[in-house]
Design an enzyme around this catalytic site. Structure first.
Site, mmCIF file in Angstrom:
data_model
loop_
_atom_site.group_PDB
_atom_site.id
_atom_site.type_symbol
_atom_site.label_atom_id
_atom_site.label_comp_id
_atom_site.label_asym_id
_atom_site.label_seq_id
_atom_site.Cartn_x
_atom_site.Cartn_y
_atom_site.Cartn_z
ATOM 1 C CE1 TYR A 124 -4.001 1.985 0.520
ATOM 2 C CE2 TYR A 124 -2.771 3.140 2.229
ATOM 3 C CZ TYR A 124 -3.925 3.124 1.279
ATOM 4 O OH TYR A 124 -4.761 4.304 1.336
ATOM 5 C CB VAL A 166 -8.445 1.940 15.090
ATOM 6 C CG1 VAL A 166 -8.611 3.321 14.677
ATOM 7 C CG2 VAL A 166 -8.432 1.447 16.575
ATOM 8 C CG ASN A 169 -11.822 -3.546 13.968
ATOM 9 O OD1 ASN A 169 -12.466 -3.683 13.238
ATOM 10 N ND2 ASN A 169 -10.596 -3.848 14.257
ATOM 11 C CG ASP A 252 0.459 0.009 13.881
ATOM 12 O OD1 ASP A 252 -0.648 -0.438 13.609
ATOM 13 O OD2 ASP A 252 0.178 1.160 14.577
ATOM 14 N NE ARG A 254 4.921 3.636 19.027
ATOM 15 C CZ ARG A 254 4.123 2.936 19.930
ATOM 16 N NH1 ARG A 254 3.802 1.892 19.685
ATOM 17 N NH2 ARG A 254 3.812 3.423 21.104
HETATM 18 N N1 UDP Z 1 -5.819 -0.590 16.039
HETATM 19 C C1 UDP Z 1 -6.143 -1.172 17.272
HETATM 20 N N2 UDP Z 1 -7.264 -2.011 17.388
HETATM 21 C C2 UDP Z 1 -8.008 -2.426 16.010
HETATM 22 C C3 UDP Z 1 -7.377 -1.779 14.801
HETATM 23 C C4 UDP Z 1 -6.415 -0.972 14.802
HETATM 24 O O1 UDP Z 1 -5.375 -0.939 18.389
HETATM 25 O O2 UDP Z 1 -9.051 -3.313 16.137
HETATM 26 C C5 UDP Z 1 -4.836 0.162 15.932
HETATM 27 C C6 UDP Z 1 -3.536 0.166 14.785
HETATM 28 O O3 UDP Z 1 -2.795 -0.887 15.491
HETATM 29 C C7 UDP Z 1 -3.077 1.420 14.773
HETATM 30 C C8 UDP Z 1 -4.437 2.468 14.527
HETATM 31 O O4 UDP Z 1 -5.123 1.452 15.498
HETATM 32 O O5 UDP Z 1 -2.156 2.002 15.456
HETATM 33 C C9 UDP Z 1 -4.878 2.766 13.255
HETATM 34 O O6 UDP Z 1 -5.123 1.709 12.604
HETATM 35 P P1 UDP Z 1 -6.107 1.371 11.460
HETATM 36 O O7 UDP Z 1 -6.072 -0.022 10.872
HETATM 37 O O8 UDP Z 1 -7.515 2.097 11.711
HETATM 38 O O9 UDP Z 1 -5.367 2.519 10.112
HETATM 39 P P2 UDP Z 1 -4.031 2.923 9.859
HETATM 40 O O10 UDP Z 1 -3.622 4.255 10.516
HETATM 41 O O11 UDP Z 1 -2.856 2.078 10.731
HETATM 42 O O12 UDP Z 1 -3.852 2.675 8.505
#
Ligand code: UDP
Length: 291
Positions: A124, A166, A169, A252, A254
């Protein structure tokens, strides 16, 4: 766009989208839908093209990473070729992922980013970076009118309950009183932009003067840890869910937060929906879907 009198052709291969999201437009004679994968060439008439194609949720884009890179790269080439032939202006939905796990915070557009080229997010991140390269090369080499916007974590109604990101979820888990899955220690940050604010930004960018190519950040500068987000969702849903901590996915980021000075100065744009208000709308949507 329909309200402004445009004819709209919506192109989707439904890899992560859903026809139900545009069902209410289907009886508008100026609206049509085409099932097509932009990995393959497309020849239609258009004067403005928004290239939004590609799954944006890590869960979805990592499921078939080769297809993700193809969608970003072949998709960009096919849409740029279409723009050239149709003499259309073209907007690319790029992403804050081009900044990777950033050492500069908040992220301005002139920061080049820190991206792992061989990790599980690379399909991506590097796909979208290569798409930006293609946009600027078509602009320089073929004089195409391009608009590149970098989107920061957008959310809102019509997200898929299994989207995997997130916001959806946490809301779905909270509404079902299931455990809230915090990845890592929950101290990582994101900046969440409500969908209506983003769309307003798209439209202003598309209709801005030709010299404004971007890249231009579109996002909400409010920055929250995942623990803060979980706390808000639990409060707004009055849920009994408990937090559970799970491993942090590889690479991921920070922290993430947009510097939006350019959008403010050039488009007079800034987000107007506070996270709590956007969450309320999104929660109401998921309540309806889940019932
Ligand atoms: N995350 C989390 N729980 C979840 C899904 C995501 O803690 O059920 C965290 C993930 O590790 C990241 C942040 O939430 O640090 C945002 O994740 P997302 O997948 O929404 O988008 P990203 O910004 O990583 O593409």
């Amino acid at each position: 766009m329909l309200n402004d009198g445009h004819e709209v052709l919506c192109v989707d291969n439904y890899s992560s989208g859903n026809l139900r999201n545009v069902e209410h437009l289907l009886n508008n004679s100026r609206f049509s839908v085409l099932r097509h994968d932009i990995v393959f060439p497309l020849d239609v008439e258009a004067d403005q093209i928004y290239n939004l194609a590609c799954p944006a949720s890590p869960v979805h884009y990592q499921r078939d990473p080769i297809q993700t890179t193809k969608t970003c790269v072949y998709g960009a080439i096919n849409m740029l070729e279409l723009a050239e032939r149709a003499k259309a202006r073209i907007l690319q939905a790029s992403t804050s992922e081009v900044y990777g796990d950033p050492e500069v915070h908040p992220q301005p557009e002139d920061y080049w980013g820190r991206v792992n080229p061989v990790g599980i997010r690379s399909c991506y991140d590097e796909g979208k970076r290569c798409a930006e390269t293609l946009f600027f090369d078509y602009h320089r080499q073929c004089n195409l009118e391009i608009k590149v916007v970098r989107i920061f974590n957008t959310y809102g109604p019509n997200m898929h309950p299994q989207d995997g990101r997130v916001v959806s979820n946490f809301i779905v888990q909270a509404l079902k009183n299931e455990d809230i899955t915090i990845y890592g220690d929950g101290q990582q940050t994101r900046s969440f932009c409500y969908v209506d604010d983003l769309i307003e930004g798209f439209s202003r960018m598309m209709n801005s003067s030709a010299e404004l190519t971007g890249p231009l950040n579109l996002g909400n500068p409010g920055e929250f840890t995942m623990l803060e987000l979980a706390e808000k969702v639990l409060r707004l849903t009055r849920s009994k869910s408990k937090l559970v901590f799970m491993p942090l996915p590889q690479d991921d980021p920070r922290v993430r937060r947009p510097n939006i000075s350019l959008a403010r100065n050039k488009l007079g744009w800034e987000p107007s929906v506070r996270l709590e208000d956007g969450l309320k709308e999104t929660i109401a949507y998921f309540r309806k879907v889940l019932s």
